[in-house]
Design an enzyme around this catalytic site. Structure first.
Site, short mmCIF file in Angstrom:
data_model
loop_
_atom_site.label_atom_id
_atom_site.label_comp_id
_atom_site.label_asym_id
_atom_site.label_seq_id
_atom_site.Cartn_x
_atom_site.Cartn_y
_atom_site.Cartn_z
N ASP A 1 -14.94 23.33 -8.12
CA ASP A 1 -15.98 24.30 -8.48
C ASP A 1 -16.15 24.38 -10.01
OD1 ASP A 1 -17.79 26.38 -8.45
OD2 ASP A 1 -16.25 27.92 -8.19
N SER B 1 -23.12 -22.13 -6.37
CA SER B 1 -21.89 -22.40 -7.12
C SER B 1 -20.68 -21.69 -6.52
CB SER B 1 -22.06 -21.96 -8.57
OG SER B 1 -22.26 -20.55 -8.64
N GLU C 1 -14.96 -10.76 -4.33
CA GLU C 1 -15.21 -9.69 -5.29
C GLU C 1 -16.51 -8.96 -4.95
OE1 GLU C 1 -13.14 -11.43 -9.36
OE2 GLU C 1 -15.14 -12.09 -8.83
N ASP D 1 0.84 -1.20 0.00
CA ASP D 1 0.00 0.00 0.00
C ASP D 1 0.87 1.25 0.00
OD1 ASP D 1 -2.36 1.45 -0.08
OD2 ASP D 1 -2.63 1.45 2.10
N ASP E 1 -21.28 21.73 4.89
CA ASP E 1 -22.23 22.84 4.68
C ASP E 1 -22.79 23.26 6.03
OD1 ASP E 1 -24.02 24.68 3.68
OD2 ASP E 1 -25.47 23.16 3.01
N ASP F 1 -18.65 25.32 -11.93
CA ASP F 1 -19.30 26.49 -12.53
C ASP F 1 -18.63 27.80 -12.13
OD1 ASP F 1 -20.05 26.72 -9.90
OD2 ASP F 1 -22.21 26.43 -10.26
#
EC number: 2.7.11.1
Length: 515
Positions: free
Chosen positions: A482, A379, A422, A185, A447, A484
């Site tokens: 950001d 299975s 998986e 890692d 926020d 926009d």
């Protein structure tokens, strides 16, 4: 796993030094040498995880403020009662260790850290403790920040500086490989500075995914962080060469400021890695030395048998001290990209801490039962049709596109079915990152005034609370997220950022605490 260490109960080296807090139940910090032993005191029970007598870490250390939090535990500042020396204490809740594999992972992490004891550029494990609720790993405290912090703090940057940093990293990996350890890692966040001093040593940390290996041994489990995973890991057949690939990715980022394999999703990143096409034409690569590019190519060779070894990297002319790496400053754009890349990772870390708390232990257990119910023919694997029907029966509201996305992300070997490992990996990933309520919970954390947008001030406040950023990074984050250009981050922009190149490749296997 090819362990070359003794069992976990024997892994800890004997020591009479109180400052190490070595977890030996025969010594208590502050006890007088002449103190009479307690009479008729029953022996401490043997801990099921570490396999040795349980002991209260708080009898030796005072646990202080929280430094970081992850899905499996918390890292806190701790102070040795006898000496006043400060350390980091990583606490892993035992209730999270729900399988035999989980327990073995913790034991192996402890064994590996003791096995690497004494290496100057590896974070030292001072002691491992187990009580009824938790396992506690007391480690050297690295208070100087991450690898990129040193670069950014200096404000200027050269190939020679990059070569010096990489030389230290490769020396660490060469030592690990020589001692029979694959890290698995490697990424910039796992190299920390011991202190804020200019000459503070760089230390490798987070051995939660590391394994012992024998020459020729092949590993198959997909672990690591998306940008840094070697192609043979994705193909489930790898050895220590995978670490060299990861360090090659770090070198690429050090030289140009962005990862070599990039996409809008984790699945896209993996496809890019498997294609193996490395860009050496975009800026600033035309101005990077030929010797540096030669080393990157050799480290990012898609064939592990042809990939350069750690020893060979250390003997490459670019990386040698007073070698070929030029001392001329790199383009300012590289520094800006590095700052932006680091800032984005820090923003995601803060958000992931919030999301990690959203996934309950019951949800994890429920995923295991879900797989069994979907595997209608017993299975051991499920098809896309079984997945679709199973999700519908479970009442899980996913669109056809999301079902297909889950199938594609989970089917790592591309055989058209997904097995248990998986499935759990992919569904936990979806729970942590893609579930709308989890993303919205994280968004609301930032926020603060519930305006529907994250302002520069709110972002700065939230990240300062987490101790993750200084004010210089806020502008970098805003400009990147950001879309926009209104100076704020709305929910759609936040969600897009979180879903873009999520760095966690295998949450099921991870027990690291992000700091």
């Amino acid at each position: 796993m090819g362990n070359c260490c003794p069992g976990s109960g024997d892994a800890e080296p004997a020591s009479s030094d109180a400052s190490t807090g070595n977890g030996s139940s025969s010594f208590k910090a502050g006890a007088s040498p002449s103190s009479a032993p307690a009479q008729n005191k029953p022996p401490a029970p043997i801990g099921p995880v570490l396999g040795r007598p349980m002991e209260d870490v708080r009898s030796i250390y005072t646990i202080g403020k929280e430094l970081g939090r992850g899905q499996f535990g918390v890292t806190s500042l701790c102070t040795h009662k006898a000496t006043g020396q400060k350390f980091a204490c990583k606490t892993i809740a035992k209730r999270k260790l729900s399988t035999k594999e989980d327990v073995e992972d913790v034991r192996r992490e402890v064994q590996i850290m003791y096995h690497l004891a004494g290496q100057p550029n590896v974070v030292e494990l001072k002691g491992a403790y187990e009580d009824k609720q938790s396992v506690h790993l007391v480690m050297e405290l690295c208070a100087g920040g991450e690898l990129f912090d040193r670069i950014i703090a200096k404000g200027h940057y050269t190939e020679r500086a990059a070569a010096s940093l990489l030389r230290t990293i490769v020396e660490i990996i060469h030592t690990c490989h020589s001692l029979g350890v694959i890290h698995r890692d490697l990424k910039p966040e796992n190299f920390l500075l011991l202190s804020k001093d200019e000459d503070a040593p760089l230390k490798a940390t987070d051995f939660g995914l590391s394994v012992f290996f024998k020459q020729g041994e092949v590993f198959k489990d997909i672990v690591g962080s998306a940008y840094y995973i070697a192609p043979e890991v994705l193909k489930r057949s790898y050895g220590p060469e995978a670490d060299i690939w990861s360090v090659g990715v770090i070198l690429y980022i050090l030289l140009c400021g962005v990862p070599p394999f990039w996409a809008e999703s984790e699945h896209g990143i993996f496809n890019s890695i498997l294609r193996g096409q490395v860009d050496f034409t975009s800026d600033p690569w035309p101005r990077i030395s030929a010797s540096a590019k030669d080393l990157v190519r050799k480290m990012l060779n898609s064939d592990p048998k042809k990939r350069i070894s750690a020893y060979e990297v250390l003997n490459h002319p670019w990386i040698k001290e007073d070698g070929e790496a030029p001392d001329t400053p790199l383009d300012n754009a590289v520094m800006n990209r590095l700052k932006q890349f680091r800032a984005m990772n820090q923003f995601k870390k803060a958000a992931l801490r919030v999301i990690a708390g959203c996934l309950s232990e019951e949800e994890i257990r429920g995923l295991k039962e879900m797989f069994k119910s979907m595997d209608s023919d017993n299975s051991g694997t499920i098809t896309v049709d079984e997945l679709r029907k199973g999700l519908s029966k479970q009442g899980t509201k996913l669109t056809e596109a999301e079902v297909q996305q889950l199938m594609e992300a989970a089917d790592a070997d591309g055989n058209g079915t997904i097995d248990y490992d998986e499935f759990i990996t992919a569904t936990m990933h979806m729970n942590r990152m893609d579930r709308e309520e989890h993303l919205y919970t994280a968004f609301q954390y930032f926020d603060k005034d519930n305006s529907g947008c994250i302002s520069k001030e709110e972002l700065e406040q939230a990240l300062r609370e987490k101790g993750l950023l200084d004010g210089r990074d806020i502008k970098d984050i805003i400009s990147e997220v950001d879309a926009d250009n209104d100076g704020r981050i709305d929910y759609s922009e936040f969600a897009a950022m979180m879903r873009k190149g999520n760095p966690e490749a295998n949450p099921k296997k991870r027990r690291d605490v992000v700091i």
